[in-house]
Write a protein that holds these residues in place. Structure first.
Motif, short mmCIF file in Angstrom:
data_model
loop_
_atom_site.label_atom_id
_atom_site.label_comp_id
_atom_site.label_asym_id
_atom_site.label_seq_id
_atom_site.Cartn_x
_atom_site.Cartn_y
_atom_site.Cartn_z
N PRO A 95 0.93 -1.19 -0.03
CA PRO A 95 -0.02 -0.06 -0.17
C PRO A 95 0.92 1.22 0.14
O PRO A 95 1.79 1.21 0.54
CB PRO A 95 -0.92 -0.42 1.24
N ARG A 96 0.52 2.35 -0.57
CA ARG A 96 0.96 3.54 -0.71
C ARG A 96 0.01 4.88 -0.71
O ARG A 96 -1.17 4.28 -1.16
CB ARG A 96 2.16 3.74 -1.98
N GLU A 97 0.17 5.85 -0.28
CA GLU A 97 -0.68 6.72 -0.52
C GLU A 97 -1.31 7.07 -1.83
O GLU A 97 -0.64 7.25 -2.79
CB GLU A 97 -0.10 8.31 -0.10
N GLY A 98 -2.77 7.02 -1.75
CA GLY A 98 -3.20 6.92 -3.23
C GLY A 98 -3.40 5.45 -4.02
O GLY A 98 -3.63 5.67 -5.14
N GLY A 99 -2.78 4.39 -3.44
CA GLY A 99 -2.83 3.33 -4.20
C GLY A 99 -1.87 2.26 -3.73
O GLY A 99 -1.89 2.02 -2.64
N THR A 100 -1.33 1.69 -4.72
CA THR A 100 -0.33 0.47 -4.46
C THR A 100 0.73 0.41 -5.24
O THR A 100 0.81 0.51 -6.50
CB THR A 100 -1.32 -1.04 -4.90
N THR A 101 2.06 -0.14 -4.78
CA THR A 101 3.20 -0.51 -5.60
C THR A 101 2.96 -1.90 -5.64
O THR A 101 2.96 -2.83 -4.77
CB THR A 101 4.42 0.26 -4.67
N VAL A 102 3.11 -2.33 -6.78
CA VAL A 102 3.26 -3.76 -7.41
C VAL A 102 4.80 -4.02 -7.86
O VAL A 102 5.30 -3.31 -8.81
CB VAL A 102 2.16 -4.16 -8.37
N LEU A 103 5.21 -4.82 -7.23
CA LEU A 103 6.73 -5.65 -7.39
C LEU A 103 6.47 -7.04 -8.06
O LEU A 103 5.68 -7.73 -7.33
CB LEU A 103 7.74 -5.61 -6.19
N GLN A 104 6.74 -7.25 -8.90
CA GLN A 104 6.62 -8.37 -9.85
C GLN A 104 8.01 -9.01 -10.00
O GLN A 104 8.84 -8.28 -10.49
CB GLN A 104 5.87 -8.41 -11.26
N ARG A 105 8.09 -10.28 -9.34
CA ARG A 105 9.66 -10.63 -9.52
C ARG A 105 9.52 -12.37 -9.91
O ARG A 105 8.70 -12.75 -9.63
CB ARG A 105 10.28 -10.75 -8.14
N GLU A 106 10.51 -12.83 -10.91
CA GLU A 106 10.67 -13.74 -11.03
C GLU A 106 12.21 -14.38 -11.21
O GLU A 106 12.88 -13.74 -11.60
CB GLU A 106 10.11 -14.23 -12.62
N THR A 107 12.13 -15.37 -10.40
CA THR A 107 13.50 -16.06 -10.24
C THR A 107 13.62 -17.60 -10.99
O THR A 107 12.76 -18.41 -10.53
CB THR A 107 14.01 -16.22 -8.76
N MET A 108 14.35 -17.82 -11.77
CA MET A 108 14.55 -18.89 -12.57
C MET A 108 16.04 -19.53 -12.40
O MET A 108 16.90 -18.72 -12.19
CB MET A 108 14.64 -18.56 -14.08
N VAL A 109 15.74 -20.80 -11.98
CA VAL A 109 17.04 -21.88 -11.96
C VAL A 109 16.90 -23.10 -12.88
O VAL A 109 15.95 -23.35 -13.30
CB VAL A 109 17.15 -22.19 -10.40
N GLY A 110 18.23 -23.59 -13.12
CA GLY A 110 18.12 -24.77 -13.92
C GLY A 110 19.19 -24.83 -15.00
O GLY A 110 19.55 -23.60 -15.14
N ARG A 111 19.39 -25.93 -15.49
CA ARG A 111 20.19 -26.00 -16.68
C ARG A 111 19.68 -25.15 -17.79
O ARG A 111 20.44 -24.90 -18.58
CB ARG A 111 20.59 -27.63 -17.09
#
Length: 144
Positions: A95-111
């Protein structure tokens, strides 16, 4: 390992953003990453998401790791297993004043991660587009 992050400020409450993110059946109306989905976003559940890949729509199953209403949605998808490819995708709503901050994160692992570098670069652009589309969705659709 490879991590992608993107943030966006949305002039809507975390609950409204959450409603848009978790209404999987309406993804085709606005979401550039997923053309649809089914399942209930709750920890321990499986979601089936549909993703456009090279002109095809590919369904894949994800396992919901966390679903804290209005705050956090995190799922894990795998191709064969974590040694080959595993991605953890999350949306963090602050939440932030007047709305929302959205953090989108993707962590990928593997060969496959180093071998798919150019595809992941394109995917990263889609992550940014998803944030912008989510912002538009929350602005243009009335709250439930």
């Amino acid at each position: 390992m490879r991590e992608i992050t993107a943030t966006v400020d949305i002039d809507a409450s975390p609950d409204r953003v959450w409603d848009a993110l978790t209404d999987l059946s309406r993804y085709a109306e606005w979401n550039p990453m997923f053309t649809g989905g089914s399942g209930t976003p709750a920890a321990g559940n499986t979601l089936t998401l549909r993703m456009p890949v090279g002109g095809l729509t590919v369904p894949f199953k994800t396992f919901v790791l966390a679903a804290d209403e209005g705050r956090l949605l995190r799922w894990r998808g795998r191709l064969i297993g974590p040694a080959v490819f595993e991605a953890v995708h999350e949306f963090v709503l602050t939440p932030r004043e007047g709305g929302t901050t959205v953090l989108q994160r993707e962590t990928m692992v593997g060969r496959l991660v180093p071998l798919a570098s150019s595809m992941i670069d394109q995917y990263e652009k889609t992550v940014v587009r998803l944030n912008e589309a989510l912002k538009d969705r929350c602005r243009l659709t009335p709250p439930h």
